[in-house]
Design an enzyme around this catalytic site. Structure first.
Site, mmCIF file in Angstrom:
data_model
loop_
_atom_site.group_PDB
_atom_site.id
_atom_site.type_symbol
_atom_site.label_atom_id
_atom_site.label_comp_id
_atom_site.label_asym_id
_atom_site.label_seq_id
_atom_site.Cartn_x
_atom_site.Cartn_y
_atom_site.Cartn_z
ATOM 1 N N LYS A 125 -7.139 -12.771 6.588
ATOM 2 C CA LYS A 125 -5.794 -12.770 6.028
ATOM 3 C C LYS A 125 -5.164 -14.161 6.065
ATOM 4 C CE LYS A 125 -4.941 -7.906 7.032
ATOM 5 N NZ LYS A 125 -6.203 -7.593 7.721
ATOM 6 N N LYS A 160 1.842 -6.068 8.643
ATOM 7 C CA LYS A 160 0.505 -5.731 9.179
ATOM 8 C C LYS A 160 0.026 -6.846 10.097
ATOM 9 C CE LYS A 160 -1.245 -7.128 4.619
ATOM 10 N NZ LYS A 160 -1.941 -6.711 3.402
ATOM 11 N N ARG A 210 -12.310 -3.112 -3.689
ATOM 12 C CA ARG A 210 -13.185 -3.998 -2.926
ATOM 13 C C ARG A 210 -14.180 -4.620 -3.906
ATOM 14 N NH1 ARG A 210 -15.119 -5.077 2.127
ATOM 15 N NH2 ARG A 210 -12.893 -5.438 2.407
ATOM 16 N N ARG A 224 -10.874 1.974 -4.096
ATOM 17 C CA ARG A 224 -10.621 2.903 -2.986
ATOM 18 C C ARG A 224 -9.201 3.429 -3.122
ATOM 19 N NH1 ARG A 224 -11.683 -1.549 1.287
ATOM 20 N NH2 ARG A 224 -10.278 -2.453 -0.261
ATOM 21 N N ARG A 232 -2.755 3.532 3.217
ATOM 22 C CA ARG A 232 -3.956 2.733 3.408
ATOM 23 C C ARG A 232 -5.146 3.271 2.624
ATOM 24 N NH1 ARG A 232 -3.806 3.405 9.644
ATOM 25 N NH2 ARG A 232 -3.632 5.529 8.861
ATOM 26 N N GLU A 280 -6.942 -10.032 0.625
ATOM 27 C CA GLU A 280 -7.825 -10.349 1.756
ATOM 28 C C GLU A 280 -9.124 -10.936 1.243
ATOM 29 O OE1 GLU A 280 -8.525 -7.961 5.602
ATOM 30 O OE2 GLU A 280 -8.289 -6.487 4.018
ATOM 31 N N ASN A 282 -12.624 -11.019 3.017
ATOM 32 C CA ASN A 282 -13.355 -10.620 4.223
ATOM 33 C C ASN A 282 -14.661 -11.388 4.339
ATOM 34 O OD1 ASN A 282 -12.072 -8.015 5.559
ATOM 35 N ND2 ASN A 282 -11.748 -7.911 3.344
HETATM 36 N N1 LIG Z 1 1.060 -5.513 0.021
HETATM 37 C C1 LIG Z 1 0.607 -4.247 0.018
HETATM 38 N N2 LIG Z 1 1.106 -3.325 -0.835
HETATM 39 C C2 LIG Z 1 0.651 -2.059 -0.850
HETATM 40 N N3 LIG Z 1 -0.298 -1.602 -0.019
HETATM 41 C C3 LIG Z 1 -0.830 -2.466 0.869
HETATM 42 C C4 LIG Z 1 -0.413 -3.834 0.943
HETATM 43 N N4 LIG Z 1 -1.113 -4.431 1.924
HETATM 44 C C5 LIG Z 1 -1.936 -3.496 2.426
HETATM 45 N N5 LIG Z 1 -1.769 -2.304 1.808
HETATM 46 C C6 LIG Z 1 -2.508 -1.048 2.076
HETATM 47 O O1 LIG Z 1 -3.015 -1.082 3.405
HETATM 48 C C7 LIG Z 1 -4.444 -1.134 3.400
HETATM 49 C C8 LIG Z 1 -4.965 -2.064 4.489
HETATM 50 O O2 LIG Z 1 -4.414 -3.365 4.341
HETATM 51 P P1 LIG Z 1 -5.294 -4.695 4.354
HETATM 52 O O3 LIG Z 1 -4.382 -5.826 4.119
HETATM 53 O O4 LIG Z 1 -6.445 -4.550 3.428
HETATM 54 O O5 LIG Z 1 -5.767 -4.774 5.868
HETATM 55 P P2 LIG Z 1 -7.106 -4.277 6.616
HETATM 56 O O6 LIG Z 1 -7.751 -5.528 7.084
HETATM 57 O O7 LIG Z 1 -6.618 -3.431 7.739
HETATM 58 O O8 LIG Z 1 -7.950 -3.546 5.604
HETATM 59 C C9 LIG Z 1 -4.805 -1.570 2.005
HETATM 60 O O9 LIG Z 1 -6.095 -1.113 1.629
HETATM 61 C C10 LIG Z 1 -3.710 -0.944 1.164
HETATM 62 O O10 LIG Z 1 -3.981 0.424 0.939
HETATM 63 MG MG LIG Z 2 -8.539 -4.316 3.696
#
Ligand SMILES: Nc1ncnc2c1ncn2[C@@H]1O[C@H](COP(=O)(O)OP(=O)(O)O)[C@@H](O)[C@H]1O
Ligand SMILES: [Mg+2]
Length: 314
Positions: A125, A160, A210, A224, A232, A280, A282
């Site tokens: 991130k 987050k 992804r 997803r 999420r 992200e 990864n």
């Molecule tokens: N800015 C955002 N707006 C809407 N949903 C979000 C956002 N950021 C994260 N999410 C939701 O939360 C999930 C996990 O967040 P993410 O940033 O991918 O962190 P992680 O590393 O835990 O996967 C994402 O897959 C999405 O469903």
């Molecule tokens: Mg993620």
């Protein structure tokens, strides 16, 4: 060309083989006649100049409940191997970082995938912030006044943890949400690190895509879709994998970040895109290989081994 491969991963007995990308990589390596030695991060050591590990020969099978056999352990120098797969899962903490310092000493003579120094420099991130023009508005801080100002500007936000994974502690805060103050306090005591504050993207309902890049090139994708009662999209949180194609914007994202990934030796990378916005990158131990194939996509494991073999042949 048979390669000697070592894989650094969490205990193989505990993985769920149906979704595990490391397992997909190992099956394909074995199919190609490469030998596989297995070790967990706690068997790694640096003694003087020598990086060693106690490894066990590994055989894998795509059979639930009976997916591996290990041979006799032996202590070896990791420079014996042509390739080390760094596939340990986060947390990306000081133990993880120490591992990258050790593996850095053998790379690139032994090809470590992904390049351990670059993994260390590119937390998912944080690295992504090199491409702000591709991202939703995003703030990294723990400063209350900064977060309040961001919230006043963008209204609907997500908070987050910076080093979170698998959807851990991802919260949406609507503009009128009275829980903000308490949630701020909770984050402040729970996390020593700064955290991520991001504009909420309502189109997350359609999914979080992804996209896998191999050596900087688009390789495969899976959408997803989150469960109806969750923000999420992570599959470990009940997100449903769906077949997908790339939009023009997503292709552009791949084109823009690809060269930077290639230069850094980040051979296997998974990016997350919501509504055309990159959230992200990864690099530590990306997943998605099996999900891509399960929705009818390409064999990304084969593409990764083609690349690794080409690099070793040079
Ligand atoms: N800015 C955002 N707006 C809407 N949903 C979000 C956002 N950021 C994260 N999410 C939701 O939360 C999930 C996990 O967040 P993410 O940033 O991918 O962190 P992680 O590393 O835990 O996967 C994402 O897959 C999405 O469903
Ligand atoms: Mg993620």
């Amino acid at each position: 060309m048979a390669l000697k491969i070592a894989v650094q991963m969490d205990p193989i007995a505990r993985i769920s083989i149906r979704g595990d990308s490391t397992f997909a990589l190992l099956l394909e390596a074995q199919r190609r006649g490469h030998s596989i030695a297995y070790y967990t991060p706690d068997r790694l050591a640096l003694r003087g100049a020598e990086v060693t590990a106690t490894v066990e020969p590994l055989e894998v099978r795509d059979r639930e409940g009976d997916h591996f056999t290990l041979g006799k352990p032996r202590r070896v120098q990791l420079t014996e191997f042509d390739v080390v797969l760094l596939r340990q899962d986060p947390p990306f903490d000081l133990a993880y970082i120490t591992t990258t310092h050790l593996l850095e000493r053998i790379h690139p003579r032994t090809l470590v995938v992904n390049d351990p120094a670059q993994v260390r420099n590119a937390p998912e991130k944080m690295f992504v912030m090199e491409f702000p023009e591709l991202m939703p508005p995003t703030l990294i801080t723990r400063d209350l006044a900064e977060i309040k100002a961001f919230r006043a500007e963008h209204g609907d936000i997500v908070m987050k943890p910076l080093y979170g994974k698998g959807g851990e502690a991802v919260f949406r805060l609507a503009p009128e949400d009275l829980n903000f103050g308490s949630l701020y306090d909770l984050f402040a005591v729970t996390f020593r690190e700064q955290w991520v504050v991001q504009k909420f993207l309502p189109a997350v309902r359609e999914g979080d895509k992804r996209i896998i890049l191999v050596d900087g090139e688009f390789a495969g994708a899976v959408n997803r879709v989150p469960a109806p009662d969750d923000l999420r999209s992570n599959m470990v949180r009940g997100g449903t994998p769906k077949e997908t194609d790339l939009t023009a914007r997503e292709r552009e994202i791949c084109r823009k970040i690809g060269p930077s990934l290639r230069e850094r030796g980040l051979l296997f990378v998974g990016i997350d895109v919501i509504d055309g916005f990159l959230t992200e990158i990864n690099v530590t131990s990306p997943t998605g290989i099996r999900a891509v194939k399960n929705v009818g996509g390409p064999d990304v494991a084969a593409m990764i081994w083609d690349k690794i073999e080409a690099k070793r042949a040079r």
